[in-house]
Write an enzyme that holds these catalytic residues in place. Structure first.
Site, PDB file in Angstrom:
ATOM      1  N   GLU A 168       0.788  -1.414  -0.099  1.00  0.00           N
ATOM      2  CA  GLU A 168      -0.226  -0.040  -0.150  1.00  0.00           C
ATOM      3  C   GLU A 168       1.050   1.376  -0.149  1.00  0.00           C
ATOM      4  OE1 GLU A 168      -3.686   1.651   2.691  1.00  0.00           O
ATOM      5  OE2 GLU A 168      -2.703  -0.062   3.179  1.00  0.00           O
ATOM      6  N   LYS A 183      -9.211   3.776  -2.253  1.00  0.00           N
ATOM      7  CA  LYS A 183      -9.578   2.920  -1.090  1.00  0.00           C
ATOM      8  C   LYS A 183     -10.886   3.377  -0.554  1.00  0.00           C
ATOM      9  CE  LYS A 183      -7.444   0.997   3.169  1.00  0.00           C
ATOM     10  NZ  LYS A 183      -6.244   1.060   3.996  1.00  0.00           N
ATOM     11  N   CYS A 187      -5.891  -3.558   2.292  1.00  0.00           N
ATOM     12  CA  CYS A 187      -5.853  -3.591   3.553  1.00  0.00           C
ATOM     13  C   CYS A 187      -7.003  -3.564   4.820  1.00  0.00           C
ATOM     14  CB  CYS A 187      -4.828  -2.389   4.032  1.00  0.00           C
ATOM     15  SG  CYS A 187      -4.100  -2.639   5.582  1.00  0.00           S
ATOM     16  N   SER A 238      22.405  -2.745  33.137  1.00  0.00           N
ATOM     17  CA  SER A 238      22.013  -2.592  34.406  1.00  0.00           C
ATOM     18  C   SER A 238      22.456  -4.216  35.365  1.00  0.00           C
ATOM     19  CB  SER A 238      20.583  -2.023  34.898  1.00  0.00           C
ATOM     20  OG  SER A 238      19.783  -3.140  34.674  1.00  0.00           O
ATOM     21  N   GLY A 264      19.848  -6.073  35.054  1.00  0.00           N
ATOM     22  CA  GLY A 264      18.583  -6.601  35.052  1.00  0.00           C
ATOM     23  C   GLY A 264      18.107  -7.167  34.143  1.00  0.00           C
ATOM     24  N   ILE A 265      16.966  -7.713  33.986  1.00  0.00           N
ATOM     25  CA  ILE A 265      16.487  -8.525  32.728  1.00  0.00           C
ATOM     26  C   ILE A 265      15.832  -7.426  31.584  1.00  0.00           C
ATOM     27  CG2 ILE A 265      13.997  -8.575  33.381  1.00  0.00           C
ATOM     28  CD1 ILE A 265      14.096 -11.647  32.669  1.00  0.00           C
TER      29      ILE A 265
END
Length: 711
Positions: free
Chosen positions: A45, A114, A175, A361, A363-364
């Protein structure tokens, strides 16, 4: 009777307003389609200007340059022999339409506007375009004079029509029209359209592709016919990633399907389909035949002088139809490993900067961002090993390497374009420092270990000098205001240091040739929803690949990466308790994210989906959860307290969304207020009326059940 037709659908990595690059990718896709034997080619598109032009669609330049690109396609005689469906904005009677322009052998066959525009979530098509409101109707469109000089046409059909070829009939829907209850393909199929073309600008969202496939499969299963779906792919300059997956289906079966995630620029998906099979399928459905014979929708038809099937006196046994396949869908963890990685690569190579900088850090969350960059490096190296010339050129330009450089390992590439840094203070632990260092070694990033206590002390010392007061942490007897301010200073200084290092580390390592780095952030969608981050801290960055991904999905991604990317070091991140490490250690208190938030990450996921997807306010959310959480032995009052706590913190922290780092869009409950989640940022956090209704409901329930509340 057998009538084999070869068709091509494309996924192109277009870039908003990059008319030269977009033209080259469109042309290359047509050339590849023609070389593959296709006589019908469709693209994404608005592929000429790029789907993501946004308010640039309001500029006359965008329409003009789109016509100029179309002119080059019309003049190119090497593209003859292929029916080409391309997309661009068109101004007709002073209304701007999102159009498909179908061309053949240097002439325009049809301009199809469209009809049903996408206008929710990330989509704002009604801001820029009008929808064509006259189904099965066409008007004359007067071509711009320089186009008329090329085609020899003064007027062409504009509107909703079918295209007759010498051997078939083609209909077009765009779309969003596929997702509407009364999709155009239904009436088109009943009126004889055997091939439906759908050009899309559909972005990735976790778990979304399955719905898209099912809609198309159901369309061809009920109506019969061949369905070609094209989609843009890549980052075209915004927060979304268009996830390709161009496909061809026939009579309810998938025949061919392109990749959902790829760093290549042009992907052409080919299939050879039997028109005779479509006719037999439809004629064998008596109910369909009855509806078709009674259908009152009669489309105007325009002629395209081309036969999609081979014109031969005898059947060609050397042509083989494409056999049905089963779609292989990625798990959410795989989607996270691939989608944001491709998005980052597109942004990096198109920004012309030198790589990424990430505060790591231990961390996760920052771990997940780092692993996504590692996944990106893996994809790039694989493409280089395959000889992808565009990817090789981008890598060599970015790294400042000679024309012979080919990266052999993801870690080798990361050493050139990825810098990580652990910014520790006296409140940091040796465990997080070690996790950050070990992860950096595993993925190959250039790692910097920094102790920033002197900078923190300097800022606090300046405040003490000016005011005569020295703030203290809560564990040392300070107030909550002092405690929060001291945590925020650490977090905000990390942002300042991140931008300093991102700007100057390449210079320090490579001299004047070093390009500055893009800073990556690592706040997840649940923390954004709750507002559990410091405004203008190291969550503030240039890009955030995980900003629309939940904590639960991130954990699933890290588990996947540990097992499939041979990163055993990730096990330590999965076992660690999430903590900001911004306050001193105390035997009686260990800082924990969920304890500080007053809610779990899983609960935040529930609140987020109810608030955004289910459209719940406080009272509706309470009513919904009353039936869900009562099974978990929670009383109405406990559920009410949880809901009110969430909406209080959501309200007081909503202002932070105005400065949220641009994040990869992946989750349907994202609170990103740039375009996806439009709400005010100043709330009455007491929710006086709403909370009173909840309290009244709780009182009625307790009276009904004769519940005694212990004070």
């Amino acid at each position: 009777m057998v009538h084999y037709v070869t068709v091509a659908t494309c996924a192109l990595n277009q870039w908003a307003l990059d008319f030269q690059g977009n033209y080259e990718r469109i042309r290359e896709s047509i050339v590849q389609a023609k070389e593959g034997g296709a006589r019908l080619r469709i693209g994404p598109e608005l592929e000429i200007p790029g789907y993501g032009c946004q308010d640039h669609f309001l500029e006359s330049d965008t329409t003009l340059h789109s016509w100029e690109v179309l002119a080059r396609l019309l003049q190119d005689r090497s593209l003859d022999g292929v029916l080409i469906d391309t997309g661009m904005p068109v101004l007709h009677r002073n209304c701007r339409y999102n159009c498909r322009v179908v061309i053949l052998d240097g002439k325009i066959v049809l301009i199809r506007p469209k009809m049903h525009l996408a206008n929710d979530g990330n989509y704002r098509e009604l801001r820029w375009f009008s929808g064509w409101a006259r189904p099965a109707s066409v008007e004359d469109f007067v071509l711009p004079r320089f186009i008329a000089d090329i085609t020899g046409q003064r007027e062409v059909p504009f509107g909703d029509a079918l295209i007759n070829t010498e051997d078939s009939c083609i209909g077009i829907e765009l779309c969003e029209e596929l997702f509407t209850p009364q999709s155009p393909h239904i009436a088109m199929s009943l009126d004889g359209a055997e091939i439906i073309l759908n050009s899309s600008g559909s972005h990735h969202e976790l778990r979304k592709l399955r719905r898209r496939i099912e809609l198309i499969r159901e369309a061809t299963l009920k109506c019969g016919g061949i369905y070609l779906y094209a989609n843009q792919k890549g980052c075209d300059g915004d927060r979304v990633y268009y996830d390709g997956s161009a496909m061809v289906l026939a009579n309810g079966e998938i025949l061919a399907m392109g990749q959902q995630f790829s760093i290549g620029d042009v992907e052409v998906t080919l299939a050879t389909v039997d028109l005779g099979g479509v006719r037999a399928f439809r004629a064998g459905m008596s109910s369909r035949s009855m509806q078709a014979s009674r259908s009152e929708m009669s489309y105007p038809r325009v002629m395209a002088a081309i036969s999609l099937s081979a014109q031969q006196a005898h059947f060609d046994f050397s042509v083989h139809p494409t056999r049905p396949m089963t779609a292989s869908l990625h798990s959410p963890a795989e989607e996270i490993s691939l989608g944001p990685a491709c998005w980052l690569w597109d942004y990096l190579r198109r920004s012309s900067l030198g790589g990424f900088f990430l505060p790591l850090s231990g961390g996760i969350d920052s771990c997940a961002t780092a692993v996504i960059v590692h996944s990106m490096c893996r994809l790039v190296v694989e493409a280089c090993q395959r000889g992808d010339s565009q990817v090789l050129a981008d890598v060599r330009r970015m790294c400042g390497e000679d024309s012979e450089y080919v990266p052999e390992r993801a870690q080798d590439l990361a050493a050139r374009i990825f810098c990580t840094s652990y910014m520790g203070t006296a409140n940091s632990t040796s465990e997080t420092r070690a996790r950050a260092r070990n992860l950096a070694a595993a993925i190959g990033s250039h790692h910097i270990d920094v102790d920033m206590d002197t900078v923190v002390s300097a800022i606090v010392g300046l405040f003490a000098f000016v005011t005569g007061q020295t703030p203290r942490y809560a564990v040392h007897g300070g107030t909550s205001a002092e405690n929060l301010a001291l945590q925020n200073i650490q977090a905000r200084l990390r942002m300042l240091l991140s931008y300093l290092f991102a700007a100057l580390v390449p210079w320090a390592m490579r001299g004047s040739s070093g390009k500055s780095l893009l800073v990556l952030g690592s706040a997840n969608v649940d923390e954004a929803l709750r507002g559990y981050f410091t405004k203008y801290d190291c969550s503030s960055a240039d890009l955030n690949p995980i900003g629309s991904i939940s904590k639960a999905d991130l954990r699933g991604f890290i588990e996947y990466a540990r097992d499939h990317m041979q990163l055993e070091v990730l096990g330590g991140f999965l076992d660690a308790v999430p903590s900001a490490e911004l306050v001193p250690f105390s035997p009686g208190y260990v800082q924990s994210d969920e304890d500080e938030m007053g809610m779990t990450y899983n609960e935040l996921g529930v609140y987020g989906r109810l608030r955004k997807i289910k459209k719940c306010g406080p009272y509706s959310m309470f009513a919904q959860l009353l039936h869900v959480w009562s099974q978990a032995q929670l009383t109405p009052r406990q559920i009410a307290d949880k809901v009110k706590r969430f909406f209080f913190y959501y309200a007081v922290n909503r202002h932070k969304m105005t400065t949220l780092t641009p994040a990869y869009h992946a989750e349907a409950y994202s609170p990103d207020d740039n375009r996806f989640d439009l709400r005010q940022f100043l709330y009455n956090a007491r929710w006086t009326w709403q909370f009173r209704q909840i309290d009244d409901a709780v009182a009625r329930l307790e009276k009904k059940d004769n519940i005694v509340i212990e004070e």
